[in-house]
Design a protein around this motif. Structure first.
Motif, PDB file in Angstrom:
ATOM      1  N   ILE A 285      -5.555  -1.384   4.880  1.00 52.69           N
ATOM      2  CA  ILE A 285      -4.221  -0.774   4.833  1.00 52.69           C
ATOM      3  C   ILE A 285      -3.152  -1.766   4.389  1.00 52.69           C
ATOM      4  N   TRP A 286      -3.370  -3.051   4.645  1.00 56.95           N
ATOM      5  CA  TRP A 286      -2.314  -4.042   4.391  1.00 56.95           C
ATOM      6  C   TRP A 286      -2.183  -4.467   2.936  1.00 56.95           C
TER       7      TRP A 286
ATOM      8  N   ASP B 156       6.969   8.429   8.289  1.00 53.54           N
ATOM      9  CA  ASP B 156       6.086   8.559   7.127  1.00 53.54           C
ATOM     10  C   ASP B 156       6.585   7.807   5.906  1.00 53.54           C
TER      11      ASP B 156
ATOM     12  N   ARG C 263       6.932  -0.454  -1.464  1.00 54.28           N
ATOM     13  CA  ARG C 263       5.924  -0.720  -0.438  1.00 54.28           C
ATOM     14  C   ARG C 263       4.972  -1.849  -0.809  1.00 54.28           C
ATOM     15  N   LYS C 264       4.695  -2.034  -2.081  1.00 57.96           N
ATOM     16  CA  LYS C 264       3.623  -2.938  -2.482  1.00 57.96           C
ATOM     17  C   LYS C 264       4.115  -4.239  -3.100  1.00 57.96           C
TER      18      LYS C 264
ATOM     19  N   GLN D 152      -0.457   4.829   7.926  1.00 56.73           N
ATOM     20  CA  GLN D 152      -1.906   4.957   8.137  1.00 56.73           C
ATOM     21  C   GLN D 152      -2.375   4.143   9.338  1.00 56.73           C
TER      22      GLN D 152
ATOM     23  N   THR E 188       0.894  -6.231   1.144  1.00 59.89           N
ATOM     24  CA  THR E 188       1.937  -6.567   2.117  1.00 59.89           C
ATOM     25  C   THR E 188       1.819  -8.035   2.523  1.00 59.89           C
TER      26      THR E 188
ATOM     27  N   ASP F  23       7.698   4.525   6.311  1.00 59.56           N
ATOM     28  CA  ASP F  23       7.728   3.138   6.768  1.00 59.56           C
ATOM     29  C   ASP F  23       7.157   2.238   5.677  1.00 59.56           C
ATOM     30  N   SER F  24       7.966   1.318   5.177  1.00 63.30           N
ATOM     31  CA  SER F  24       7.533   0.446   4.086  1.00 63.30           C
ATOM     32  C   SER F  24       7.055  -0.916   4.574  1.00 63.30           C
TER      33      SER F  24
ATOM     34  N   PRO G  66       2.510   0.394   7.273  1.00 63.25           N
ATOM     35  CA  PRO G  66       2.105   1.697   6.727  1.00 63.25           C
ATOM     36  C   PRO G  66       1.739   2.686   7.829  1.00 63.25           C
TER      37      PRO G  66
END
Length: 447
Positions: free
Chosen positions: A307-308, A355, A32-33, A363, A311, A357-358, A361
């Motif tokens: 949240i980003w 939940d 994700r990161k 959130q 990304t 989702d990469s 997000p």
């Protein structure tokens, strides 16, 4: 008879088991990161998560072949067997997570529409709302086809920026009357994608069950700049209002949906009805919609909750979509953010997100739903699907079948409500003249 291998079978077995286990692990815990891994990790996670049963099948077959070829004739083979067994356990968990979508979406519908919501859905549009994909379609996911559906392709609905914008109309074969209509907006980070490669499981499902689905293109960045994308979506709404009836659409009932960037544009179009800034040359056209169903959408261009981080989204927006820095023109990014535009008159929403989702997000969806529920007077439904990746509904998978069945139930409920409101309004109109004349006669007699 021993088979010739460049490496001993146990070593090859171990290598294959490791590759299969990496796919499974990435589907369970996608990157994700660390953005260099996010792209490749997403595709691997997406394919494994939605086709977990297929992955389980090929891993079992490969294991049987390696065992037959002597893959257990050394310790690496036994290590491989342990690894592949753990991989199978992970894949079975993914399959069970996919099946949870049925209960999660049904709970969202009951919470948002009431426990008796099914009772208002008419038989003519609700007979198949619980149908799943056929076994053949689940075994062979692509291509997505249905003989009950007729597709009219590549209709030019607008010309903007020197580009002919086209749409496809999915409709029941042999349809002879106006049907409730859905506009689908494709995703692709506002820079790629088209009507031809997304939304087909939804379009074919709904059209086979009596709906008309319009799937439209829009101008893409970096050649074009926001709000060109949104203007084109509203142009598609204009086309449906003005020409949809000739293709079987009912212009009086229109729902908009889309995934990712398409989810953003669908939500934004829903929350900016009849806004002249986004309707140049057709300011007088009614661009209101009756409901919105965004899948894994981007709802905030300002990243108000951080949240980003980690990304590429901010870079894409600043370099390609908005072509300006957030710090230099915060107001422009606010105006492009559905979160900043929620209001009490928003129509019903059914927000769907995975939940795992990469790319966007989860959130983001949670906060959008929170804001909608705080301001809108209409129902706001939210289904957070266990184990779902970004773009999960591109495949006619187990999870997709349950999710789209729930979306169809939501749409059928909204259409039933719309018909009741229209019938009530028409009944009131029929009674009003007599009432007015009666009041006038009474006034004359009194005089």
């Amino acid at each position: 008879m021993p088979l010739p291998f460049l490496l001993p079978p146990p070593v090859l077995f171990l290598m294959a088991a490791a590759v299969g286990a990496m796919f499974t692990l990435n589907a369970l815990r996608p990157a994700r990161k660390f953005w260099p891994l996010v792209g490749a990790g997403f595709f691997a996670s997406w394919l494994t998560g939605e086709l977990a049963a297929h992955h389980l099948f090929w891993q079992v077959v490969a294991t049987a072949l390696f065992v037959w070829a002597g893959g257990l004739d050394g310790w690496p083979g036994w290590v491989a067997l342990l690894i592949v067994s753990l991989s199978w356990i992970g894949l079975v968990r993914i399959v069970f997570d996919a099946r949870k979508a049925r209960d999660v979406t049904e709970s969202a519908l009951r919470e948002g529409l009431g426990t008796e919501y099914r009772s208002v859905i008419p038989e003519e549009i609700g007979a198949h709302v619980d149908d799943h994909f056929s076994l053949r379609q689940r075994l062979f996911p692509l291509p997505v086809l249905d003989g009950r559906v007729e597709v009219v392709r590549d209709i030019v609905f607008s010309r903007a920026g020197g580009v002919n914008l086209r749409l496809d109309v999915y409709r029941p074969r042999g349809n002879t009357k106006p049907r409730p209509t859905v506009l689908f907006v494709h995703g692709g980070a506002w820079v790629i994608g088209s009507k031809d490669d997304q939304g087909k499981p939804l379009a074919y499902r709904l059209a086979a069950h009596g709906w008309v689905v319009v799937s439209a293109n829009y101008r893409l960045s970096p050649r074009f700049t926001f709000p060109d994308h949104l203007i084109d979506v509203k142009s598609a709404i204009r086309w449906i209002r003005e020409h949809g009836k000739a293709y079987g659409a009912d212009p009086s009932f229109l729902v908009i949906t889309g995934g990712s960037a398409g989810g953003h544009l669908a939500a934004l179009a829903t929350l900016t009805p009849n806004d002249p800034r986004y309707q140049p040359g057709f300011e007088d056209v009614d661009t209101r919609v009756q409901a919105c169903v965004p899948f894994y959408g981007v709802y905030d261009f300002t990243d108000r909750r951080g949240i980003w981080r980690g990304t590429l989204l901010r870079t894409i927006l600043e370099k390609s979509v908005m072509k300006k820095r957030l710090d230099d023109d915060h107001a422009a990014f606010e105006a492009a953010s559905p979160m900043s535009l929620v209001h009490e008159d928003a129509p019903p929403f059914f927000v769907v997100h995975g939940d795992r989702d990469s790319l966007v997000p989860v959130q983001e969806a949670r906060l959008f739903v929170e804001l909608l529920r705080a301001h809108s007077r209409a129902p706001v439904l939210y289904a957070e699907l266990p184990g779902a990746q970004h773009a999960f509904e591109v495949f006619p998978s187990e999870r997709t079948g349950h999710a789209l069945a729930a979306v169809e139930r939501f749409l059928a409920h909204q259409w039933a409500q719309h018909r009741r409101e229209v019938a009530h309004a028409e009944g009131a109109e029929e009674k009003r003249p007599a009432g007015v004349l009666g009041e006038a006669a009474d006034a004359t007699s009194a005089a």
